[in-house]
Structures are given as structure tokens and as C-alpha cells.
Design a protein around this motif. Sequence first.
Motif, PDB file in Angstrom:
ATOM      1  N   ASP A  60      -0.731  -5.054   6.702  1.00 20.25           N
ATOM      2  CA  ASP A  60       0.462  -5.869   6.924  1.00 20.25           C
ATOM      3  C   ASP A  60       1.471  -5.608   5.801  1.00 20.25           C
ATOM      4  N   PRO A  61       2.327  -4.577   5.953  1.00 15.63           N
ATOM      5  CA  PRO A  61       3.297  -4.248   4.899  1.00 15.63           C
ATOM      6  C   PRO A  61       4.279  -5.371   4.573  1.00 15.63           C
ATOM      7  N   SER A  62       4.383  -6.392   5.432  1.00 17.91           N
ATOM      8  CA  SER A  62       5.285  -7.495   5.122  1.00 17.91           C
ATOM      9  C   SER A  62       4.806  -8.288   3.900  1.00 17.91           C
ATOM     10  N   ALA A  88       5.710  -9.937  -1.749  1.00 16.69           N
ATOM     11  CA  ALA A  88       5.024 -11.010  -2.466  1.00 16.69           C
ATOM     12  C   ALA A  88       3.991 -10.453  -3.439  1.00 16.69           C
ATOM     13  N   VAL A  89       3.337  -9.361  -3.065  1.00 18.87           N
ATOM     14  CA  VAL A  89       2.364  -8.719  -3.947  1.00 18.87           C
ATOM     15  C   VAL A  89       3.057  -8.174  -5.191  1.00 18.87           C
ATOM     16  N   THR A 118       8.917   0.246  -6.224  1.00 19.12           N
ATOM     17  CA  THR A 118       7.521  -0.192  -6.294  1.00 19.12           C
ATOM     18  C   THR A 118       6.972  -0.489  -4.907  1.00 19.12           C
ATOM     19  N   ARG A 119       7.776  -1.135  -4.077  1.00 17.09           N
ATOM     20  CA  ARG A 119       7.332  -1.455  -2.721  1.00 17.09           C
ATOM     21  C   ARG A 119       7.015  -0.193  -1.934  1.00 17.09           C
ATOM     22  N   ILE A 136       0.878   4.458  -0.853  1.00 10.73           N
ATOM     23  CA  ILE A 136      -0.480   4.607  -1.377  1.00 10.73           C
ATOM     24  C   ILE A 136      -1.488   3.906  -0.466  1.00 10.73           C
ATOM     25  N   ALA A 137      -1.156   2.676  -0.055  1.00 11.18           N
ATOM     26  CA  ALA A 137      -2.073   1.920   0.796  1.00 11.18           C
ATOM     27  C   ALA A 137      -2.350   2.648   2.100  1.00 11.18           C
TER      28      ALA A 137
END
Length: 409
Positions: A275-277, A281-282, A367-368, A374-375
Motif C-alpha cells: 500500500d504505497p499510500s 506517513a512512514v 525519500t518517498r 526499494i519496497a
Amino acid sequence: MESAQPWVFNRLEPPFLDDPYPLYARARREAPVFHSPEFGLWFVTRYDDAWAVLKDSARFSSRFLMRTPADAPPAVREVLREAYPELPMLVNDDPPSHTRTRGLVDHAFAPRLAAALEPSVRAIVTRLVDGFAPGGGADLIAELAYPVPIEIICTLIGLPVEARGRLKRWTDDLVELGAPGTGGERQLECARSSVAFQHYLEERIEARRSEPRDDLLTALIDARVDGERPLDTAELVNLLIVLIFGGHETTTNLIGNLLVLLLARPEMLRAVRDDPSLTDAVVTEGLRMDTPVQGTFRTATEEVALGGTRIPAGAKVMVLFGSANRDDAVFADPDRFDPGRGNNNRHLGFGRGIHACLGASLARLETRIVLDTIAERLPDLKLDAVRPPTYFPSLMHRGPQALNVVWRT
């Protein structure tokens, strides 16, 4: 009301170099505002006290020259005489001159303009990951977290991307020049590097004055605010150093720190992949948990009562963002990584007030995109257990020097 008490602050020694947060927690309990004779600084560790300093530019001046070590030996000072004088610029300046300079550069880092760079950032990240993904292992700092932001800041300013290696070396040497423990021949090498960096920027400025282009450097040369004089060469050199350093070093460390946190929490990496959304927040929680800029400096212009302690006039103060961001008076269960916490955007990772990071939107964007890529592209990502992350001894900047990882191919 007590005078500031000395407190043993062994921040740059093991184990606190790799993990300063237990030391910060003890300081918040035992000595929330304390004096460190070793560093010649007063440290502010709690959130409310930190915010009080940041918003009080009258009693806590930002004019704090940072690059030239105060105890530099004669040989180093002789080399530095060939450089432009270090001028207060953005992070270490006060109004009204800070207001003038900030007005010249704010437009270049506006959120909408940062968003316009998204295709370029994605292209760079994809190219880099394509290059190392088949190998099953890499140093993600050298291969990704460093080249992405420095290529973008070079493009934005108008510097050749091919110079990124030199720019990285020069900015690293600037940090080491003023770092505790740097001495002898190494300090002399760093001083020569600082001079070379400034001469290179001077050449770029003169070239752009002769041949203007559609880039930030030309805009800064031509910029005027409210009819004031343009920036001169010394001001431009100092400003470019701030922009280059802040435009890549901080983002590199942000990416590196966030990845270290997530590698210890693989379920979070899987959640971002599914869930890239969740990524925004991460990233925000990563900024709170392990901020790349651990603090900022101020000078007390008068005696000030803060946190039950008297700070004398003329004192050099360091506001510890890294500590304030884990203050349990503001953030419940502060050592838990929780992207869903309701107030994680109160973090001080990008500063606050007039000195809030002007490149925050761009740093978040980069960063996002790195994290999402990467994920998706590096399955079962794990730290290389044989080569754990190591950290450079700096009070202000925090990020892994190397981040060796392996994944399933």
C-alpha cells in the motif's frame, strides 16, 4: 532557578555514536538543560524548551559560524585565508538579512516546483536500481541514497552532474574540518578542500554571469527583493555551499536512517510495498524517530531562564531535535515506530519557525520515491550481518556512512 550544570555528554563515543537515544532520554530526565564542558555548549533536550528557543530569535540568535574550527592551528588558518570569509547564511543568520536571503531562494523550493521534479527523480532512481538490482547486494548509501539527491540538486542549481563526486568529497571534508577530533594533516587537507570548493563555485558563478541559463544559479545572480542590492560573490559562494550541502547530505541521511529503521521492521517494508499510500506517513515517522539533522545552534543574547536553568548571556546553545522528537511529554511511547500516530507531524526533523528547512518538500519527494522503489524491486531486503551500519562522529548530522544490504534475486 539554577545555573546550567555540567553533565557528562559522551554523545560521540560508543555506544551512543550508533544510538544516541538512550543518552538523550537520560538527559531529559536528569538534566534537560545542561552545560557540556567537553563541547563548550549548553544543550536543550525537551520538546517545549526546544520550541521556545526556536521561536525566540531575539534572545537566541542564529548567528553561529559553523565551518571554521575555533581552535584551528596556524597552518590551517593560513590555508583558509585563501577562502572567502564565512558569512551567516540562512541556517546561521537572523532577520533582516535572513529574511532577504530566504526570499531569494524560497521560490525555487516551493512544494509545487518540487513536485514538478518527480519524473526526474523517478528516472534517476529507476536507472540506479536497474544497475544494481540483479546483484543481490549493495551499499544503498553509495548506490542510491547519495547519488539521487546530489544529481537533483546539481540539476536544480545548474552544476554539471559529472561534478557530483567532487562535490561529495568537498562537503564531506567541510563536515570533517570542524568535527571534534580532526587534527594534524587531515585538518589541513580538509582546509585545502574547503578552499578548492569555494574556488570551483566562484568559477561557476562567473561563468553564469557571462552566459545566463534557466537554472537556480542564474536566478540567484539576478534576484532582487524589494529593491535591495543583489548577492555579491562571497554571499553567493556561501549560499551555494548551504544549498548543496542541505540539498544532498540531509536527504542522503534521511533515506539512510529511514532504511535502517525499516530493515529492523520488515513488516513495515511489506506494508509500503502492498500500500504505497502509507509511504508519506512512514517518512514522517522516520523523521521523528531518527532525524538526519540532530540539532541546531543558537547564541544566547542575554541571560535566559529555560527549563528551570539559567543560561548565561553569550552561551552557545544546541537545541537537540533528536531528543525533542522522542520526548514522551509530546509523543506517547516515543521509541515505538508508529506511522499512524496522530501527532507525528509535530516533529522537529526539518526545524521550525523561520529556519524551517526550505528543501523539505523535495527531500520528502526523493525519500518517498526511493522507498517505494526499494519496497517493490528488492524483495526480502535484509541488512548484511557481517557489515553493520557505521556513523560519522558529528553532533549535528546523523546518517549511516554505509548501508550494506542483501535481497532475493
